[in-house]
Motif scaffolding. Structure first.
Motif, short mmCIF file in Angstrom:
data_model
loop_
_atom_site.label_atom_id
_atom_site.label_comp_id
_atom_site.label_asym_id
_atom_site.label_seq_id
_atom_site.Cartn_x
_atom_site.Cartn_y
_atom_site.Cartn_z
N GLU A 86 0.82 -1.20 0.00
CA GLU A 86 0.00 0.00 0.00
C GLU A 86 0.86 1.26 0.00
O GLU A 86 0.62 2.19 -0.79
CB GLU A 86 -0.93 0.00 1.22
N TRP A 87 1.84 1.31 0.88
CA TRP A 87 2.66 2.52 1.01
C TRP A 87 3.49 2.77 -0.26
O TRP A 87 3.50 3.87 -0.80
CB TRP A 87 3.59 2.40 2.22
N VAL A 88 4.17 1.74 -0.73
CA VAL A 88 5.00 1.90 -1.92
C VAL A 88 4.13 2.04 -3.16
O VAL A 88 4.41 2.86 -4.05
CB VAL A 88 5.97 0.71 -2.07
N GLY A 89 3.07 1.25 -3.22
CA GLY A 89 2.19 1.31 -4.39
C GLY A 89 1.57 2.68 -4.59
O GLY A 89 1.46 3.17 -5.73
N ASN A 90 1.18 3.36 -3.50
CA ASN A 90 0.60 4.69 -3.63
C ASN A 90 1.61 5.67 -4.19
O ASN A 90 1.28 6.52 -5.03
CB ASN A 90 0.10 5.17 -2.26
N CYS A 91 2.86 5.56 -3.74
CA CYS A 91 3.90 6.45 -4.28
C CYS A 91 4.09 6.24 -5.78
O CYS A 91 4.25 7.20 -6.54
CB CYS A 91 5.23 6.20 -3.55
N ILE A 92 4.06 4.99 -6.20
CA ILE A 92 4.29 4.69 -7.61
C ILE A 92 3.15 5.20 -8.48
O ILE A 92 3.39 5.90 -9.49
CB ILE A 92 4.47 3.17 -7.80
N ILE A 93 1.92 4.91 -8.13
CA ILE A 93 0.80 5.32 -8.99
C ILE A 93 0.61 6.83 -8.99
O ILE A 93 -0.05 7.38 -9.87
CB ILE A 93 -0.52 4.64 -8.57
N LEU B 56 5.24 8.94 6.81
CA LEU B 56 6.25 8.05 6.24
C LEU B 56 5.96 7.80 4.76
O LEU B 56 6.87 7.74 3.93
CB LEU B 56 6.30 6.73 6.99
N VAL B 57 4.68 7.66 4.42
CA VAL B 57 4.31 7.50 3.01
C VAL B 57 4.74 8.74 2.22
O VAL B 57 5.29 8.63 1.12
CB VAL B 57 2.79 7.26 2.86
N LYS B 58 4.52 9.93 2.78
CA LYS B 58 4.93 11.15 2.10
C LYS B 58 6.45 11.19 1.97
O LYS B 58 6.98 11.68 0.96
CB LYS B 58 4.41 12.37 2.88
N TYR B 59 7.16 10.70 2.96
CA TYR B 59 8.62 10.66 2.88
C TYR B 59 9.07 9.73 1.74
O TYR B 59 9.97 10.07 0.96
CB TYR B 59 9.21 10.19 4.21
N LEU B 60 8.46 8.55 1.65
CA LEU B 60 8.76 7.64 0.54
C LEU B 60 8.49 8.31 -0.80
O LEU B 60 9.27 8.19 -1.75
CB LEU B 60 7.91 6.38 0.65
N PHE B 61 7.38 9.02 -0.85
CA PHE B 61 7.01 9.74 -2.07
C PHE B 61 8.08 10.76 -2.43
O PHE B 61 8.47 10.89 -3.60
CB PHE B 61 5.67 10.43 -1.81
#
Length: 822
Positions: free
Chosen positions: A113-120, A199-204
């Protein structure tokens, strides 16, 4: 003939304009993966971030995309529409199908979910996991989308020709382990669910910067390391520390070095360097106004960065004026411009939203946004908050630079009230997970750790200055007179100033609105005492570009130093961070923190036994659209009454730390419902959309509406947050102005058909000549023909006739004057 699904070299990520060379998809994926790993390592998540880089452009492994990008390269002035091709969804879909759909581990689902959201989302902005209507745009995209996904199987098959499933599975397992560890830390440190959202925003951020940087480097045919080497950074910090020490030692030879205030400054500066040996944390530096805060905090930051191996020192200030002065002071001492960056504002329009085109001009403009890759950054609170919460990719690109850094918040009391909970969450996140140190600098600490639902996690014994109450008394240089019970009209205020000028040689007046400032200035131009006494009048507001304000401040300092008679009328931009001193200050009623900051411009260096500060009310000020100032003024009046009635309790000092704490306690209690950035239009708040404090309630609501469980474990609604969040109350846009010859050269360079090769450098220079205007004022100026486009319409410039050498930006009716802007 090769089967394209079996030949990964046939798929193209980018085509370089100058020589038509292609970068393959696999080359781009591996390069971006490396950048993401480097950026993610600072947070302890190299594989989690690297996974995003590895899969982000998997969807370019299609015949449709290859045909599209070849046509775009062949016809750069008229590229084809993107049409149905979708290269962003494929990587997220692969993660969902392989690791989420049938997963038994919640941590596996969270990785997907976290990585997938960044990718899409890497060409737009993060999607909602659950939106306010209880839909899941993320799930719709990765699981159900069909339009543009006709060649998904081809894209995935091409990926497996380069890498094996076992390689990806092993890498994913490492990413899952990182998630387990970081979730444990979030729980132990009581950071709340919002930490996972951040953290998701950081990955983004890691993905966006690595992707844009690799694209730009390929386009410019150069290869650079992902970061400056540790040796280079540490050498810069060491060299800067030694230079600063030498400068401070030279001050001890000045004739006034033994003045009590200068002795206090040296002692507090020494305490800062001594304190720097403490481990990373969130600390406060409550040096009184005029106490040498800028250089003392720099002394701390340089020593702490060396001791703790930090990569970056970032100054975050409320107003661009402070950047201008602090940057000039720091540059003059360190003499190392290549390592120092000022980032005032975003000159370009947001280019993040996908609009169906991918022409080379937009690619170059998109890549040119500054990514904060210098070891010493000076920026604004608006830019800091935007990196976390604003829309699109432009701002988020910089977020990872805030990890493993020393963050100096100058005049931290100016955090926008709606964003206090968000500010606290961001700092707690950066310290605990990002291993950064935050130093909150101000003479008026806003007590962010007290009586707040979502408080800041200050370190133990957080204050650097010893015996703060005693130091504040020693720094007392002014007497404050409250005249706010009887409001002054503009003519009455001008007369009052004339009477004071019989006693002193210079006066500073600070009012709350640009309209009131301009009206008083124009009244003073007509006063006989101004002409009879040869008084030099100065005007300051943020309708003047940074370079203009700097010139005015320099001219004003020169006049003060030569003992000329001076009157300055300014908005609140002058009351924080501007090193200037007047015999007398008149401050329009506002928050007590603002009054204290204004008092810091009076008798700043203790040259007189006592300076005088008057608190007044100006009848011409309209605070209807300035609720923060209006409420602050009301709380100040309450505190003024209490201090007058119980002077012994407050040590007869309106500006003491105890009085300031009392003020902020009253203030936060009054605005308690606003600290989470409320969104009444959707019956929620920005904080709650990210924090999901009651996920079970959302779970039940989703079940009730859909008759099934939510399709994701994640709940944060990033797209909704970005739709509503604004760091300042009213949206603004940067407009470049023709202030002087240098500004005109920049406008000429940016006005051509071709995009300059060194566009990033030109945009950095342009910041000094930008004015942030409300959208309504941009519209008015546009209708009057006072604006023209630059860089193919992605930036705006003002015509000569609309810029005054006295007041800055002029409207047709001379009334663009609203509240001060950060």
């Amino acid at each position: 003939m090769n089967d394209p699904a079996k030949d990964h070299t046939s798929y193209i990520a980018h085509i370089r304009a100058k020589d038509n060379r292609s970068q393959t998809v696999s080359e781009h994926l591996k390069a971006v993966q490396g950048g993401c790993e480097t950026y993610g390592a600072k947070m302890g998540i190299p594989r989690l971030a690297g996974l995003a880089g590895w899969l982000h452009d998997l969807g370019k492994n299609t015949t449709t995309f290859k045909t599209y990008i070849q046509a775009a390269a062949a016809h750069p002035d008229n590229p084809p529409r993107r049409g149905s091709v979708d290269h962003s969804t494929a990587g997220g879909r692969l993660l969902y199908r392989r690791y989420h759909r049938h997963a038994t581990s919640p941590n596996s689902q969270l990785v997907a979910e976290w990585v997938g959201n960044c990718i899409i989302s890497h060409h737009q902005g993060l999607r909602d996991y659950l939106d306010p209507d209880l839909g899941s745009p993320f799930f719709q995209r990765v699981a159900l989308k069909t339009d543009g996904m006709e060649e998904y199987d081809q894209a995935e098959a091409a990926f497996w020709t380069e890498w094996t499933p076992e390689e990806l599975d092993d890498y994913f397992a490492q990413a899952r382990h990182e998630v387990i560890q970081i979730r444990d830390t979030i729980k132990r440190k009581k950071l709340g669910p919002i930490a996972s959202a951040l953290l998701v925003k950081y990955l983004f951020s890691c993905l966006i910067d690595a992707d844009r940087t690799n694209t730009q480097q390929f386009e410019e045919d150069r290869v650079e390391s992902w970061t400056r080497t540790d040796h280079d950074i540490q050498d810069f910090f060491r060299r800067s520390r030694d230079t600063l020490r030498q400068t401070l030692q030279s001050y001890e030879q000045n004739p006034d070095a033994n003045h009590p205030i200068n002795q206090l400054r040296r002692e507090m500066s020494r305490q800062c360097e001594e304190f720097a040996s403490r481990p990373s944390g969130i600390y406060t530096l409550s040096i009184p106004t005029g106490g040498g805060k800028t250089l003392a905090s720099l002394r701390y930051a340089l020593q702490h960065a060396l001791a703790e191996g930090k990569e970056r020192i970032i100054y975050i200030v409320p107003y661009t004026t402070i950047i201008e002065q602090n940057a000039a002071e720091i540059r003059s001492i360190l003499q190392d411009d290549d390592y120092i960056l000022e980032h005032h504002s975003n000159v370009l329009d947001d280019l993040d939203q996908e609009d169906g085109s991918d022409d080379l001009v937009k690619k170059r403009l998109r890549s040119a946004h500054d990514n904060w890759d210098r070891p010493l950054i000076l920026t604004t609170m608006v830019q800091f908050l935007n990196t976390f919460y604003a829309k699109g990719t432009r701002n988020a690109r910089r977020l990872h630079r805030l990890a493993n850094a020393v963050l100096i918040f100058d005049e931290v009391q100016a955090v926008p009230i709606y964003s206090i909970a968000l500010f606290n969450a961001a700092l707690n996140f950066l310290h605990v997970l990002g291993h950064s140190t935050a130093l909150l600098c101000t003479a008026t600490q806003p007590a962010l750790d007290l009586k707040l639902q979502h408080k800041l996690q200050l370190s133990q014994q957080a204050e650097i200055v010893h015996n703060l109450s005693e130091v504040s008394q020693q720094f007392k240089r002014v007497e404050i007179h409250d005249l706010s019970s009887s409001p002054f009209s503009t003519p009455e205020l001008a007369t009052f100033m004339g009477e004071r000028m019989d006693e002193v040689r210079h006066i500073l007046v600070i009012l709350n609105t640009k309209a009131a400032v301009r009206q008083l200035f124009q009244q003073l131009e007509k006063e006989s005492w101004v002409h009879n006494q040869a008084v030099k009048l100065f005007h300051l507001s943020t309708n003047m570009c940074a370079a203009h304000r700097l010139d005015v401040i320099k001219e004003m300092k020169d006049a003060l130093n030569t003992q000329e008679r001076v009157v300055c009328v300014s908005t609140q931009l002058i009351e924080a961070g501007v090193n200037i001193s007047f015999h007398c200050v008149i401050r329009s009623l506002a928050g007590l923190d603002s009054i204290a900051q204004a008092a810091g411009r009076c008798n700043r260096h203790g040259q007189d036994p006592t300076g005088t500060v008057y608190i007044i009310q100006a009848t011409e000020e309209n605070l209807t659209n300035l609720p923060e100032i209006r409420v602050g003024a009301e709380i100040t009046q309450r505190v003024l009454r209490e201090v007058a009635q119980e002077s012994d309790r407050f040590a007869h000092d309106l500006l003491s730390p105890d009085v300031m704490t009392t003020y902020f306690e009253y203030y936060y209690a009054r605005i308690a419902g606003k600290l989470n950035y409320p969104l009444p239009q959707i019956n929620s708040s920005v904080f709650d959309l990210l924090n999901t404090a009651d996920p079970y309630a959302l779970y039940q609501a989703y079940q009730h509406k859909h008759g099934s469980n939510p399709p994701t474990l994640s709940r944060s609604a990033w797209a909704t947050v970005e739709q509503y969040f604004q760091a300042i109350a009213s949206p603004t846009r940067a407009v470049l102005v023709p202030y002087n010859a240098e500004a005109e050269d920049i406008l000429l360079e940016l006005n051509g058909e071709a995009v300059p090769e060194n566009l990033s450098d030109w945009l950095r220079k342009a910041q000094l000549f930008a004015v942030n205007l409300y959208d309504r004022d941009v519209h008015t100026l546009g209708k009057a023909g006072a604006l023209y486009p630059l860089l193919h319409g992605h930036a705006l410039a003002l015509r000569h006739t609309a810029y005054s050498p006295q007041f800055g930006v002029e409207m047709a009716d001379n009334q663009p004057w609203g509240p001060e802007l950060a």
